[in-house]
Design a protein around this motif. Sequence first.
Motif, PDB file in Angstrom:
ATOM      1  N   ARG A  23      -6.311  21.050  22.037  1.00  8.84           N
ATOM      2  CA  ARG A  23      -7.633  20.444  21.853  1.00  8.84           C
ATOM      3  C   ARG A  23      -7.513  18.971  21.483  1.00  8.84           C
ATOM      4  N   ARG A  24      -6.633  18.667  20.557  1.00  8.91           N
ATOM      5  CA  ARG A  24      -6.471  17.279  20.109  1.00  8.91           C
ATOM      6  C   ARG A  24      -5.866  16.388  21.185  1.00  8.91           C
ATOM      7  N   GLU A  25      -4.834  16.876  21.856  1.00  6.88           N
ATOM      8  CA  GLU A  25      -4.152  16.081  22.887  1.00  6.88           C
ATOM      9  C   GLU A  25      -5.082  15.742  24.055  1.00  6.88           C
ATOM     10  N   ASN A  27      -8.485  15.961  23.882  1.00  6.53           N
ATOM     11  CA  ASN A  27      -9.814  15.590  23.386  1.00  6.53           C
ATOM     12  C   ASN A  27     -10.888  16.552  23.905  1.00  6.53           C
ATOM     13  N   ALA A  29     -13.756  19.274  23.291  1.00  7.12           N
ATOM     14  CA  ALA A  29     -14.750  19.573  22.257  1.00  7.12           C
ATOM     15  C   ALA A  29     -14.512  20.962  21.667  1.00  7.12           C
TER      16      ALA A  29
END
Length: 68
Positions: A23-25, A27, A29
Amino acid sequence: MKISYKKLWIMLIERNISPVTLRRELNIATGTMTKLRRNEEVALSVLLRICEYLDCNIGDICDVVRTD
């Protein structure tokens, strides 16, 4: 018919990538991640970003399942 992302979760485990990292890598939602966990439809653009990140084809992360 319904979509299943079971293959995605298996691939993440095999590659030692947590859903949070994905999710972070990328981006993604949090609502989209929830849809993925619930096997709900998400935008094709999201699936393509995941495929690019994991260097795989779309069929490697999802399946269409009959719901007769």
